[in-house]
Design a protein around this motif. Structure first.
Motif, PDB file in Angstrom:
ATOM      1  N   TYR A  55       2.080   1.758  -3.479  1.00  0.00           N
ATOM      2  CA  TYR A  55       0.932   2.140  -4.300  1.00  0.00           C
ATOM      3  C   TYR A  55       0.634   3.633  -4.141  1.00  0.00           C
ATOM      4  O   TYR A  55       0.486   4.363  -5.130  1.00  0.00           O
ATOM      5  CB  TYR A  55      -0.292   1.315  -3.901  1.00  0.00           C
ATOM      6  CG  TYR A  55      -1.523   1.602  -4.740  1.00  0.00           C
ATOM      7  CD1 TYR A  55      -1.802   0.853  -5.878  1.00  0.00           C
ATOM      8  CD2 TYR A  55      -2.396   2.623  -4.389  1.00  0.00           C
ATOM      9  CE1 TYR A  55      -2.925   1.120  -6.656  1.00  0.00           C
ATOM     10  CE2 TYR A  55      -3.512   2.906  -5.161  1.00  0.00           C
ATOM     11  CZ  TYR A  55      -3.777   2.149  -6.289  1.00  0.00           C
ATOM     12  OH  TYR A  55      -4.877   2.436  -7.049  1.00  0.00           O
ATOM     13  N   ASP A  56       0.558   4.090  -2.895  1.00  0.00           N
ATOM     14  CA  ASP A  56       0.272   5.509  -2.641  1.00  0.00           C
ATOM     15  C   ASP A  56       1.356   6.407  -3.224  1.00  0.00           C
ATOM     16  O   ASP A  56       1.070   7.489  -3.744  1.00  0.00           O
ATOM     17  CB  ASP A  56       0.139   5.757  -1.138  1.00  0.00           C
ATOM     18  CG  ASP A  56      -1.094   5.083  -0.540  1.00  0.00           C
ATOM     19  OD1 ASP A  56      -2.010   4.716  -1.306  1.00  0.00           O
ATOM     20  OD2 ASP A  56      -1.127   4.910   0.692  1.00  0.00           O
ATOM     21  N   SER A  89       0.816  -1.224   0.000  1.00  0.00           N
ATOM     22  CA  SER A  89       0.000   0.000   0.000  1.00  0.00           C
ATOM     23  C   SER A  89       0.846   1.268   0.000  1.00  0.00           C
ATOM     24  O   SER A  89       0.482   2.266  -0.618  1.00  0.00           O
ATOM     25  CB  SER A  89      -0.950  -0.002   1.193  1.00  0.00           C
ATOM     26  OG  SER A  89      -0.233  -0.070   2.414  1.00  0.00           O
ATOM     27  N   SER A  90       1.986   1.245   0.677  1.00  0.00           N
ATOM     28  CA  SER A  90       2.821   2.447   0.708  1.00  0.00           C
ATOM     29  C   SER A  90       3.404   2.745  -0.666  1.00  0.00           C
ATOM     30  O   SER A  90       3.456   3.907  -1.093  1.00  0.00           O
ATOM     31  CB  SER A  90       3.941   2.296   1.746  1.00  0.00           C
ATOM     32  OG  SER A  90       4.780   1.204   1.424  1.00  0.00           O
ATOM     33  N   GLU A 125       0.829   9.402  -6.153  1.00  0.00           N
ATOM     34  CA  GLU A 125       1.301  10.788  -6.040  1.00  0.00           C
ATOM     35  C   GLU A 125       2.264  11.141  -7.171  1.00  0.00           C
ATOM     36  O   GLU A 125       2.205  12.240  -7.742  1.00  0.00           O
ATOM     37  CB  GLU A 125       1.968  10.997  -4.676  1.00  0.00           C
ATOM     38  CG  GLU A 125       1.018  10.970  -3.503  1.00  0.00           C
ATOM     39  CD  GLU A 125      -0.077  12.031  -3.629  1.00  0.00           C
ATOM     40  OE1 GLU A 125       0.250  13.185  -3.964  1.00  0.00           O
ATOM     41  OE2 GLU A 125      -1.259  11.693  -3.397  1.00  0.00           O
TER      42      GLU A 125
END
Length: 325
Positions: free
Chosen positions: A290-291, A287-288, A295
């Protein structure tokens, strides 16, 4: 024009934004073919006849659009490279990769006549929106006239590997070679064709990832549109893709081979297909990362927003005026 092709859509976006942002010392008119009209803000766009005298003519296609042209004209970026102009004229291409392709075909064509102008990404259409309730991976392209380019075979492979993920393929035209890349219907794969431009933007915002299966790209506009929508990208590191999506998950050392079903069709090797699968699995389980990619995609896509690309077009127009060929 629900069935409008890519070049027509591109020009409709140009008409919208170049008309809005045009400086006072330029006047821009658009001359659509019979039956065509701008998709957006038609009342703000100056429509003229192709044969109205006194205008510098720019042909975004260099094949069927041009007849008996002698002077005061320019071309691009939808260029058929096997038909070079009779003399050097101002020419627009999508990317550095596109420029190199053209120079390889046209030999000693003077580089000063070539301007790189990527497509405009309309951030009024392409922006972050609500995601689908189901994890959804998207693909955009076509399988004709060339069934090799867009790498349709990637999506059925991934749909088979990840049965709990929804996959969506959006074709610009009704698929013509589906029998070559889809052996059987898959319950988690939905195929659309000829989706209207504004509806496609809404659909794209709902996706979790865009997988670009292309083996080469000169502009990769759909990749930039997805990035502007906050959708991270998985793609092979080929063609112009590193120029427009350098911040995304780009796969190295990808290989293709002749299809067993039709040797005229090139397909990704099993090893390369598996690289797509490993990348998708890694992205959706981190998830990190992905985020971070979301951005980065949003930031990188801003380079193709209307104002910076419009400035490139206006600079090109000034250059045409100076060259006066």
């Amino acid at each position: 024009m629900a069935d409008a092709k890519g070049p027509v859509l591109e020009n409709s976006i140009r008409a919208k934004w170049l008309s809005q942002l045009c400086p006072d010392d330029l006047e821009i008119g658009f001359a659509p073919n019979k039956g065509q009209h701008p998709l957006y803000k038609e009342d703000k766009i100056k429509i003229i006849s192709k044969y109205e005298p006194g205008w510098w003519n720019h042909y975004f296609m260099n094949s069927h659009q041009m007849k008996d042209v002698e002077q005061n004209y320019s071309i691009g970026p939808n260029i058929y490279p096997n038909e070079p102009p009779a003399k050097p004229i101002p020419t627009v291409v999508y990317s550095e990769y596109h420029k190199k392709l053209l120079l390889n075909k046209w030999g000693d064509y003077p580089e000063k006549y070539i301007s790189i102008i990527p497509n405009i990404i309309d951030n009024e259409l392409y922006h972050v929106g609500e995601k689908s309730n189901q994890l959804t991976v998207g693909w955009i392209g076509r399988d004709s006239p060339d069934p090799s380019t867009k790498g349709m075979e990637v999506i059925p492979y991934l749909a088979g590997r990840f049965p709990d993920i929804q996959f969506v393929m959006v074709h610009g035209n009704k698929p013509a070679f589906q029998h070559l890349w889809l052996e059987k219907e898959l319950p988690n794969l939905t195929i659309y064709s000829q989706v209207p431009h504004d509806e496609l933007a809404k659909m794209m915002r709902s996706w979790s990832v865009l997988v670009c299966g292309s083996k080469w790209e000169t502009g990769a506009t759909h990749v930039k549109e997805a990035m502007a929508s906050g959708v991270p990208i998985i793609a092979a590191k080929v063609g112009a893709i590193p120029e427009v999506a350098g911040s995304q998950m780009l796969l190295n050392e990808m290989k293709w081979t002749k299809s067993e079903k039709d040797p005229k069709m090139l397909v990704w090797t099993k090893e390369s297909l598996e690289k797509f699968a490993l990348a998708l699995d890694a992205l959706l389980n981190d998830s990190s990362n992905y985020d971070m990619l979301v951005e980065a995609a949003l930031k990188e896509s801003e380079k193709a927003f209307p104002k910076p690309i419009a400035k490139l077009w206006f600079d090109f127009m000034y250059k045409c005026r100076e060259l006066n060929v």
